[in-house]
Structure formats: C-alpha cells, structure tokens
Design a protein around this motif. Sequence first.
Motif, mmCIF file in Angstrom:
data_model
loop_
_atom_site.group_PDB
_atom_site.id
_atom_site.type_symbol
_atom_site.label_atom_id
_atom_site.label_comp_id
_atom_site.label_asym_id
_atom_site.label_seq_id
_atom_site.Cartn_x
_atom_site.Cartn_y
_atom_site.Cartn_z
ATOM 1 N N UNK A 22 99.310 56.918 25.653
ATOM 2 C CA UNK A 22 98.870 56.804 27.046
ATOM 3 C C UNK A 22 97.352 56.872 27.124
ATOM 4 N N UNK A 23 96.758 57.793 26.376
ATOM 5 C CA UNK A 23 95.303 57.936 26.388
ATOM 6 C C UNK A 23 94.631 56.651 25.917
ATOM 7 N N UNK A 74 102.820 50.280 31.305
ATOM 8 C CA UNK A 74 102.032 49.889 32.479
ATOM 9 C C UNK A 74 102.361 50.792 33.672
ATOM 10 N N UNK A 75 103.651 51.041 33.868
ATOM 11 C CA UNK A 75 104.063 51.916 34.965
ATOM 12 C C UNK A 75 103.526 53.329 34.763
ATOM 13 N N UNK A 76 103.604 53.820 33.529
ATOM 14 C CA UNK A 76 103.127 55.168 33.220
ATOM 15 C C UNK A 76 101.648 55.310 33.531
ATOM 16 N N UNK A 77 100.857 54.321 33.128
ATOM 17 C CA UNK A 77 99.414 54.392 33.366
ATOM 18 C C UNK A 77 99.087 54.182 34.842
ATOM 19 N N UNK A 78 99.856 53.350 35.525
ATOM 20 C CA UNK A 78 99.627 53.154 36.952
ATOM 21 C C UNK A 78 99.834 54.449 37.718
ATOM 22 N N UNK A 79 100.896 55.166 37.396
ATOM 23 C CA UNK A 79 101.151 56.448 38.065
ATOM 24 C C UNK A 79 100.032 57.438 37.758
ATOM 25 N N UNK A 129 96.928 46.784 40.061
ATOM 26 C CA UNK A 129 96.577 45.641 39.214
ATOM 27 C C UNK A 129 97.366 45.677 37.906
ATOM 28 N N UNK A 130 97.539 46.874 37.348
ATOM 29 C CA UNK A 130 98.282 46.992 36.093
ATOM 30 C C UNK A 130 99.724 46.537 36.239
#
Length: 301
Positions: A22-23, A74-79, A129-130
């Motif tokens: 994630x990082x 993508x969902x994880x980073x968007x949240x 955007x992600x």
Amino acid sequence: MSAGLSDNTAFVAWRVRQQEHVEQALSNWVLADAPAGLGLVMRYAVLDGGKRLRPLLALAACEAVQGDPAVAMRAACAVELIHAYSLVHDDMPCMDNDVLRRGKPTVHVKYGEAQALLAGDALQALAFELLVPDDGSVPAALSARLCRQLAVAAGASGMAGGQAVDLASVGVALDQKALEGMHRLKTGALLQASVMMGASTAALDAAVLRQLSTYGACIGLAFQVVDDILDVTTDSATLGKTAGKDAAADKPTFVSLMGLESAQAYADEVLDQAHQALSASALPHTDTLHALADWVGRRAS
C-alpha cells in the motif's frame, strides 16, 4: 473473539507485506510534481505513517471473496486518500486544532493552513481518479459502484456528516444511541466502505454482502470505542497524536458515557458480533478479516 489470529505469525507477515504494498502504491500515485509544492504537501499528509487499517480491510475483503487484487489495491488506496484528507482538514484550527498527527507536526502546522486545505482537496479528488483509470483496467460499472460507495461513505451521509455532529456535540451529554449514531457516520462509514469496496471486486449474493456489511459496521464502531479508551489510557508519543484531547475539549466519548471497564467490555461485545457476521457469511477465506478484527480490539495506538 476468535482464536487470537492477530498474534499469528502468518497474519503479522501478511499485514506487514500488505502495508508495504500500500505504501508503495500510494507513493507511486501521490506524485510530488503538483504545482507550487502542493505535491510535497500531499505526500507529507499521506506517506510514512498510519496503520493503513482501511486499505488492509479492503484487501482482506477482496481475498475473502477471491476478487480482483489489482482493483482492490486501487480501492484500498482511494479509501486511504479520503482518510488522509479528512485528517488534514480535521486537524485545522477551524475544527480540532491539533498539532500532532502520526507522530509528526500536522500539515497546517508544517505548511500553513492554505496549503493544508488545498492538499486535502487534492487528495480527495485523487481518490476518485484512482477508481476511474483511463486504461480500462477497471470495468465502467465497477468504477461507478466503487465511486458511489466511497462518495456516500465520505459525504454528508457518512464521514463529513459525522464530523458535523461531532463539532455540534461539544459540551453536550449524548446518550449511547446518539453517540453510536455519530461515530457510525464519522468513523464507521469509511471503515465499512473499505470492506464493501474490497468485496465489490467479486460477484456476491445479497446474503453474503449483508454479513460483510455487518462486519464492517461492527469494526467501525469497535474501532471508535477502542480509540476513546486509548485517548485516556495512552500517552501522546505512543498514540502519535495528542492524548486526552477529547476530554480537554469536553467531547462526549464512550469512556465518559460508560466508564473505562464498561467501554472495554462493549468493544469486546461489538467485535464478537463482527466475528459472528463473518462466520455467518460462510465464506471460506475469512481468517485475515477475523485477525483484523482482533487487531482492532488489541491495538495500542
């Protein structure tokens, strides 16, 4: 609670590995080249800190339903970007006026209020955007669903609405139902959305989705109860943010309402409900979601 999976070597290894992924993904997507130094402020707000619980929930839910891991990232980073933007804005003088976050000066302290406000705005935009990449890697219908889930969780019916209630509740003696209602919006909605967005990467029947939704709601509520407990039992250095600030601001908390022991018992009860919902889902790959629930209940910061 479950059988202590949060102490399991396999879970710890999974958690560390996913936090690193994630990082790296956040670093790749939050670029430093935005105008007038804005990118550097955005990166300061997002990188090198935090438990990444919301991304972990999204990724674990994807694993549980055997969905698409690339979409789930993508969902994880968007949240996480929505969460980061909310922290930047919540810490500003017009709201919580805090000076410490994730063990370092808050964004407005380091870069000024204007840059903090703009960085939060830009992080929020980047989150959506992600979810709508221009390379066709996420089907349009799924992009739309993920965007709606995140927007509802972040907006007036979720996090922002809960923050409004929180600000209006300073000095007000809320009962348990009202306090829970506030935190189901302010904190719980985004945690629940993390689970549901990860689950959306696969086709599921309504009964399974209901159980996962219940799990996510319980995680959100338990997280806040534990947060209130840590606010009065842990020092600022351990928390990475200012300890005791809720009491100092005369905000209603589960500890002020119930007392310390009863609040801990209530957190355990809600986490038990989360475990029960997972078991009722009959999904075969929920060990990591069970372990994350235990981790929420036992965390020290």
